[in-house]
Design an enzyme around this catalytic site. Structure first.
Site, short mmCIF file in Angstrom:
data_model
loop_
_atom_site.label_atom_id
_atom_site.label_comp_id
_atom_site.label_asym_id
_atom_site.label_seq_id
_atom_site.Cartn_x
_atom_site.Cartn_y
_atom_site.Cartn_z
N GLY A 64 -18.68 38.53 76.97
CA GLY A 64 -18.02 37.29 76.46
C GLY A 64 -16.46 37.41 76.87
N GLY A 113 -22.55 39.30 75.72
CA GLY A 113 -22.76 37.95 75.33
C GLY A 113 -23.87 37.12 76.39
N GLU A 136 -21.06 47.47 74.67
CA GLU A 136 -19.96 47.26 73.64
C GLU A 136 -19.20 48.66 72.90
OE1 GLU A 136 -23.07 46.03 73.71
OE2 GLU A 136 -22.79 43.75 73.69
N ASP A 144 -24.24 43.39 70.19
CA ASP A 144 -24.46 42.17 69.05
C ASP A 144 -25.10 41.43 69.87
OD1 ASP A 144 -22.39 41.67 70.95
OD2 ASP A 144 -21.16 40.65 69.45
N LYS A 587 -38.14 60.25 33.56
CA LYS A 587 -38.74 59.03 33.37
C LYS A 587 -39.53 59.09 34.98
CE LYS A 587 -37.64 55.09 34.76
NZ LYS A 587 -37.04 53.66 34.77
#
Ligand code: NAD
Length: 641
Positions: A64, A113, A136, A144, A587
């Protein structure tokens, strides 16, 4: 736009990236243009398939355009980045689920990207020059554009390795790791593209594919699995540092250049994703949690500065060395409250939710749903309320007209009674979601009654305690049909960090019972170890320092430390006010023993934990205290008392 060419050529929707001098780096307007073309071509019968390629020999797309992100971020504009990522991820998701073949030709570098455009289609073609990477972590981001989906699906621990080291994959590596499909000689690409434009179909690509040869990464798979199998980056680096092979040394060197926060969050995201509930939407949502905070709270500005602004390649990361506190990881990966990522078809519209049982857990869960924009009405026999939640006088009143009714109640008997009342009031097709911890039989009985009433049902007990309920980081273990699980998924995303579809109705409760049997035993073990440490004269803070990063660590120690003033805030710091009450642990341990009895499973530790907690609650002063109050109990005792 001169950076990208979008056109129809014959039967192909054609997208060509045209910034070869910038290695075809993806700018914001290019993302929007690709998305608009995909939307236009989806229902256009004259388009048979989409073909994506790029000009120049060096790169399909090397990432990107981070210079613009830096310029905006350094000026205090963090919204630009958030908008960019949200729009980019929406486009990535459209490629992934496109109803027509999407064919990409990935020469040279495909990174960041570029992976989001080139590696989500149906036919991902690589050649001799292809080098694919997710780099990244080196600039303070995490993998991403949906890359964590492939990383989580990659064989063994290859995903953790590729996501943190930024290793460049060859064509054969990329096929091994699931980032590409077919190896085709790059000399043949122009002819194949022309054939696709003039009516050929994607089957021609298969015919042209050649054997990619042995993947270089394959030779390191055993080491990768061994070293990257740890829970945290610290585990991984410690393991590597005990191996004096060249591979381990090189890998450690790569990791030492990356942002520790980014690496820790990358590992966490891959771990959260791996498993049956893995989807691209979930991957993008987790990635967006990080990226939307990365400029403001992460290492991204510093990472870009060092890499491309000052070019000193000496970033000063927020965290040094191997340890990033778990709380810092949680902060970066908490659900995004304002403007969460919205992908078409995955977002539940503002729903009408009825919430029954606004106790220690239910109140913060309901408040999180209200904060996320849902219309939440609550009911609790004790008259409790929750922030942003309106209340009514009966369970039936919250159920009428609700799209979803959620229960967070003390036990199975109460759930059965409440279900009898609400099932009659709910509209057909609505979802009853029980998040309480109850016996498997109660869950199955309510599931059957819900089905008879034409309703969806899922049992989805939780783990994570009141801290997780408030922070929206619970883990849901769900049982029920796929339809029920899908209907509940957007709500799990608001209230939690992970949801696992464990199987048919009751399977969520089975998982919960097993989990809590471990929890009961580890809390007792942690408490008795602190009491022993006291008697040995060992300082509690030192004990925590050692154990929380050694083989004795557990959730009971690290996240819910029973010693006051030590570790993250827990009920011990609040006079052992629950938290998770000891009687609820009785419980849960009772449920596990009841289940073990029914299926003839040998569970001696679980049985002993039940006996101790029962004694604590029934004969000592444990009633009404948090289950970590076992520590003062052990403190006051000797071996014979
Ligand atoms: P809680 O006792 O604080 O909350 C239960 C609430 O249900 C109470 O406010 C009670 O008034 C309400 N209630 C009881 N009967 C009702 C009825 N008929 N109609 C409406 N409301 C009714 O308990 P909690 O800690 O919130 O736990 C709830 C469930 O979550 C339990 O099943 C527990 O085992 C499970 N759980 C608790 C934790 C924890 O850390 N507390 C963690 C995981 C799971």
């Amino acid at each position: 736009m001169s950076d990208i060419s979008i056109r129809q050529t014959g039967v192909a929707g054609r997208i060509t990236l045209m910034r070869p001098d910038a290695l075809n780096a993806l700018a914001y307007d290019m993302c929007l243009a690709i998305e608009a073309a995909l939307d236009r071509w989806r229902d256009d019968d004259s388009i048979a398939h989409i073909v994506i390629d790029a000009e120049g020999e060096r790169a399909f797309c090397a990432g990107g355009d981070i210079a613009e992100l830096y310029a905006k971020g350094i000026a205090g504009d963090f919204d630009y980045g958030r908008r960019f990522w949200a729009d980019e991820y929406r486009m990535n998701a459209k490629i992934f689920s496109y109803p027509k073949p999407v064919i990409s030709f990935l020469q040279g570098f495909t990174m960041g990207g570029g992976v989001g455009i080139g590696c989500h289609g149906s036919h991902r073609i690589v050649g001799q020059s292809s080098r694919i990477a997710m780099p990244e972590c080196g600039i303070g981001l995490i993998p991403d554009v949906g890359g964590t989906l492939m990383l989580a699906l990659a064989p063994g621990r290859l995903g953790e390795y590729l996501g943190t080291t930024a290793t460049r994959m060859t064509a054969a590596d990329a096929i091994l790791a699931g980032f590409a499909d077919l190896m085709i000689d790059e000399a043949a690409w122009p002819g194949l593209i022309e054939a696709l434009e003039t009516g050929g179909d994607a089957a021609g690509l298969e015919a042209a594919a050649t054997d990619p040869g042995a993947a270089p990464l394959q030779t390191h798979m055993a080491q990768i699995d061994r070293h990257f199998g740890g829970e945290t980056v610290r585990d991984i680096m410690t393991s590597l540092s005990h191996d004096d092979s060249d591979f381990a040394r090189d890998t450690l060197r790569s990791l030492s250049r990356m942002s520790p926060l980014s690496m820790a969050c990358t590992i966490e995201v891959i771990h959260r994703l791996r498993g049956p509930s893995l989807t691209l939407a979930r991957a993008l949502d987790l990635e967006y949690r990080f990226t939307s905070r990365a400029l403001e709270h992460g290492d991204l500005l510093e990472g870009i500065r060092a890499a491309i602004i000052d070019k000193d390649r000496k970033p000063v990361w927020q965290h040094a060395g191997r340890s990033v506190p778990p709380a810092e990881i949680s902060k970066m990966l908490m659900p995004v409250r304002d403007n969460p990522l919205q992908l078409e078809g995955t977002v539940m519209k503002r729903a009408k939710i009825g919430f029954i049982g606004l106790g220690n857990m239910g109140a913060p869960m309901a408040a999180n749903l209200a904060r996320a924009g849902h219309e939440v009405t609550g009911f609790d026999t004790a008259g409790t309320t929750a922030e942003g939640v309106s209340t009514t006088q009966t369970a039936a009143a919250v159920a009428t007209d609700a799209d979803v009714v959620i229960c967070m109640l003390p036990n199975g008997a109460i759930l059965r009674n409440v279900a009898e009342e609400v099932l009659r009031a709910m509209k057909k097709g609505a979802l009853l979601l029980d998040c309480s911890t109850v016996d498997v039989e109660a869950a199955r009985a309510v599931a059957a009654a819900a089905e008879d009433a034409g309703l969806l049902f899922a049992d989805a007990p939780v783990s994570g305690g009141i801290g997780g309920a408030s922070a929206g980081t619970l883990t849901f273990m769900a049982g029920g049909t796929e339809a029920a699980f899908q209907a509940a998924s957007p709500l799990f995303d608001v209230m939690g960090q992970k949801a696992v579809h464990c199987g048919e109705a009751g399977a969520g409760q089975a998982a919960k019972i097993c989990n809590n049997m471990i929890l009961g035993a580890t809390m007792i073990a942690t408490c008795e170890a602190f009491a022993l440490a006291d008697k040995l004269g060992l300082d509690r803070a030192r004990m925590f320092d050692v154990v929380s990063t050694s083989s004795g660590y557990s959730w009971s120690m690290n996240a819910y430390c029973p010693a006051p003033g030590i570790g993250p805030k827990s009920p011990a710091d609040n006079g052992y006010t629950p938290g998770f009450a000891s009687e609820l642990m009785v419980k849960d341990l009772g449920l596990s023993q009841q289940a073990a009895e029914a299926v003839d499973a040998d569970t001696p530790m679980g049985a002993l934990a039940l006996a101790l907690y029962r004694q604590f609650v029934e004969k000592e002063d444990g009633k009404g205290k948090d289950f970590s109050a076992m520590l003062p109990r052990f403190e006051a005792r000797g071996r014979s008392s």
